[in-house]
Design an enzyme around this catalytic site. Structure first.
Site, PDB file in Angstrom:
ATOM      1  N   GLU A 169       0.802  -1.219   0.000  1.00 24.54           N
ATOM      2  CA  GLU A 169       0.000   0.000   0.000  1.00 24.54           C
ATOM      3  C   GLU A 169       0.844   1.284   0.000  1.00 24.54           C
ATOM      4  O   GLU A 169       0.697   2.144   0.881  1.00 24.54           O
ATOM      5  CB  GLU A 169      -0.972  -0.030   1.198  1.00 24.54           C
ATOM      6  N   ASN A 210       1.869  -4.515  -3.501  1.00 26.77           N
ATOM      7  CA  ASN A 210       0.467  -4.859  -3.263  1.00 26.77           C
ATOM      8  C   ASN A 210      -0.272  -3.592  -2.841  1.00 26.77           C
ATOM      9  O   ASN A 210       0.227  -2.821  -2.018  1.00 26.77           O
ATOM     10  CB  ASN A 210       0.441  -5.889  -2.119  1.00 26.77           C
ATOM     11  N   GLU A 274      -6.569 -10.010  -1.940  1.00 25.10           N
ATOM     12  CA  GLU A 274      -7.331  -9.864  -0.687  1.00 25.10           C
ATOM     13  C   GLU A 274      -8.823  -9.721  -0.973  1.00 25.10           C
ATOM     14  O   GLU A 274      -9.514  -8.887  -0.365  1.00 25.10           O
ATOM     15  CB  GLU A 274      -6.830  -8.643   0.099  1.00 25.10           C
TER      16      GLU A 274
HETATM   17  O1  9MR Z   1      -7.087  -8.461   8.189  1.00 26.07           O
HETATM   18  C1  9MR Z   1      -6.198  -7.597   8.877  1.00 26.07           C
HETATM   19  C2  9MR Z   1      -6.852  -7.171  10.169  1.00 26.07           C
HETATM   20  O2  9MR Z   1      -6.982  -8.262  11.033  1.00 26.07           O
HETATM   21  C3  9MR Z   1      -6.040  -6.092  10.813  1.00 26.07           C
HETATM   22  O3  9MR Z   1      -6.740  -5.588  11.900  1.00 26.07           O
HETATM   23  C4  9MR Z   1      -5.777  -4.983   9.821  1.00 26.07           C
HETATM   24  C5  9MR Z   1      -4.957  -3.905  10.439  1.00 26.07           C
HETATM   25  O4  9MR Z   1      -4.431  -3.023   9.509  1.00 26.07           O
HETATM   26  O5  9MR Z   1      -5.123  -5.504   8.689  1.00 26.07           O
HETATM   27  C6  9MR Z   1      -5.918  -6.387   8.022  1.00 26.07           C
HETATM   28  O6  9MR Z   1      -5.340  -6.773   6.792  1.00 26.07           O
HETATM   29  C7  9MR Z   1      -5.103  -5.742   5.856  1.00 26.07           C
HETATM   30  C8  9MR Z   1      -3.928  -6.151   5.009  1.00 26.07           C
HETATM   31  O7  9MR Z   1      -2.834  -6.441   5.841  1.00 26.07           O
HETATM   32  C9  9MR Z   1      -3.573  -5.085   4.018  1.00 26.07           C
HETATM   33  N1  9MR Z   1      -4.700  -4.712   3.212  1.00 26.07           N
HETATM   34  C10 9MR Z   1      -5.924  -4.394   3.928  1.00 26.07           C
HETATM   35  C11 9MR Z   1      -6.285  -5.521   4.905  1.00 26.07           C
HETATM   36  C12 9MR Z   1      -7.572  -5.208   5.608  1.00 26.07           C
HETATM   37  O8  9MR Z   1      -7.427  -4.069   6.411  1.00 26.07           O
END
Ligand code: 9MR
Length: 483
Positions: A169, A210, A274
């Protein structure tokens, strides 16, 4: 999309257990064998169907998920790739400087290995879930700390991960890079530095950038496209682009496939990393059907792009998704409901995998990072390479009222330093977005000059620019000149 940590109610669905999973698999097999114009030997799980198309179908699992037997049994039955939801992020792996902890990540890897699943490493460099000791470092220490983090983690998981989201990101919505501590310390070079460090530590892992909201053609994906081209032209080890694909029901970008294809045409793998598709709650049956349509579209887009290596859903079932905690009022984004029952989205994804003609050249996912030449569904005639440069236009995609083209600019017998391509539209077409060049338009006449980074082309070598346009797809004659 940059959610705060959110509590997830893990009690829902616990009691239903293995019986529900078996019921799901049986119900699914019945639905599949009963229905929907499937080939005689259509596979009855996502992973088997994806593998038959040379792809994987993955999920995200957290360490907490591993304790929920119904969820993990379903995951093991349906998926062949696992992304750790949180366990390989910086806050989990290096919570204080030089103190590494890979215990949770190792548990996900062990689960995957013991169920014949591969692992997408997620992630090495990200502005979020980043300990404050990193974001408050003196800037002249950031590069060393970043490279040490990458080297240590990628070395620990060497040979155990199929791919790494090395950079997660990096972009703002307007296509500028986020001003995080890595950018402040190194400028845009932090991306190349990180990719090089990861490649040195694990030369066999596919290295990805990503991001979210890059699934369609827009300012953010255009910026990433330019970056990818620049990195590749400098020999930086970038192998793939991850399209997160956190969608809202009914809003899959129409340019998804064309956008993935343009990155693939650079010689990169692409992946849906995702996937989820959230619905305003409560979800009614037409929204669940629309969600099925959406999942089918996404799977079909991946299958239509030969270098799309696979699709991963961000979770397993509605009861354990991150969505309700981050987007209040939304939910039900997964292919299974909170009772582990398959939804129309599951059937649609499976049908798409089982119905679409195979576009993959081999039964295994494409693994080579070497560039693949662009496919040429409708190229303009190839001009002889006699002058300073030539330009050839290929229509890579078209849709009612619009199209996407790629132009290859090739140097003749001598290197060129700067190029200009001109053409005249035959039927009122207008460019809506152009990348890897700068355009000026006068009526129906278009002039595109090189961008700052792709003007120098060695003798006989080529570079490309691309655009999306409104109107009927056209292949006008192009001229190319070099100052
Ligand atoms: O699924 C993840 C969640 O459990 C966490 O709280 C969150 C914190 O930032 O991150 C989520 O996963 C993210 C991923 O690492 C990057 N793209 C967005 C996803 C959803 O927020």
């Amino acid at each position: 999309m940059e959610p705060p940590n959110h509590p997830i109610d893990r009690s829902r669905g616990r009691a239903r257990g293995l019986a529900a999973v078996l019921a799901t698999v049986l119900a699914t097999a019945t639905a599949v064998s009963a229905g929907l114009a499937m080939p005689a030997q259509a596979a009855s799980t996502l992973k088997a169907s994806a593998e038959a198309k040379g792809r994987y179908f993955g999920t995200a699992l957290t360490r907490g998920d591993l304790g929920i037997s119904a969820e993990v049994n379903l995951a093991a039955a349906q998926f062949d790739m696992v992304t750790p939801g949180n366990e390989m992020k910086w806050d989990a792996t290096e919570p204080s400087r030089g103190s590494f902890n890979f215990g949770s990540g190792d548990q996900i890897v062990s689960f995957a290995q013991s169920h014949g699943m591969r692992v997408r490493g997620h992630n090495l460099v990200w502005h979020a879930q980043l300990p404050s000791w990193v974001s408050s470092l003196p800037l002249n220490q950031v590069q060393g700390v970043m490279e040490n983090h990458i080297t240590t983690e990628a070395t620990h998981y060497k040979g155990k991960v199929y791919a790494w989201d090395v950079i997660n990101e990096p972009y703002n919505e307007d296509g500028t890079l986020r001003q995080d501590v890595f950018y402040k310390a190194m400028g845009a070079d932090y991306i190349a530095n990180a990719l090089r460090a990861a490649h040195a530590a694990d030369p066999d892992a596919k290295l990805y950038i990503n991001d979210y909201n890059i699934e369609g053609t827009n300012a953010k994906s255009n910026a990433l496209y330019s970056l990818a081209q620049s990195l590749l032209s400098r020999g930086v080890p970038l192998h793939g682009i991850g399209f997160e694909s956190h969608f809202i029901v009914g809003q899959i970008p129409s340019s998804l496939q064309a956008n993935m294809q343009r990155f693939a045409n650079l010689g990169l793998d692409v992946a849906i990393t995702e996937l989820d598709d959230r619905i305003p709650m409560p979800a009614d049956s037409s929204e669940l059907q629309q969600q099925g349509t959406d999942y089918g579209k996404v799977v079909n887009a991946c299958l239509a792009v030969a270098r799309c290596v696979g699709v991963s859903q961000w979770g397993v079932d509605d009861g354990h998704s991150w969505i309700p905690g981050t987007f209040p009022g939304y939910g039900a984004p997964m292919m299974w409901d909170s009772g582990y029952q398959p939804k129309p989205a599951y059937t649609a994804a499976l049908n798409a995998l089982n119905s679409v003609p195979d576009t993959s050249p081999s039964p295994t996912p494409p693994t080579s990072p070497s560039p693949t030449p662009p496919t040429s569904p409708s190229p303009s005639p190839t001009p002889p390479v006699t002058g300073a440069c030539t330009a050839t236009l290929t229509t890579v995609n078209s849709w009612p009222g619009g199209f996407q083209s790629e132009v290859t600019v090739r140097a003749g017998g001598s290197a060129v330093n700067g190029w200009t391509v001109k053409w005249t539209w035959p039927g009122g077409q207008t460019i809506s977005s152009l990348w890897n060049g700068t355009q000026s338009v006068s009526g129906s006449s278009v002039t595109v000059r090189n961008a700052a980074y792709n003007g120098s082309v060695a003798a006989g070598a080529s570079t490309t620019f691309g655009f999306t346009a409104n109107g009927a797809a056209a292949t006008p004659a192009l001229t190319c000149t070099s100052p």
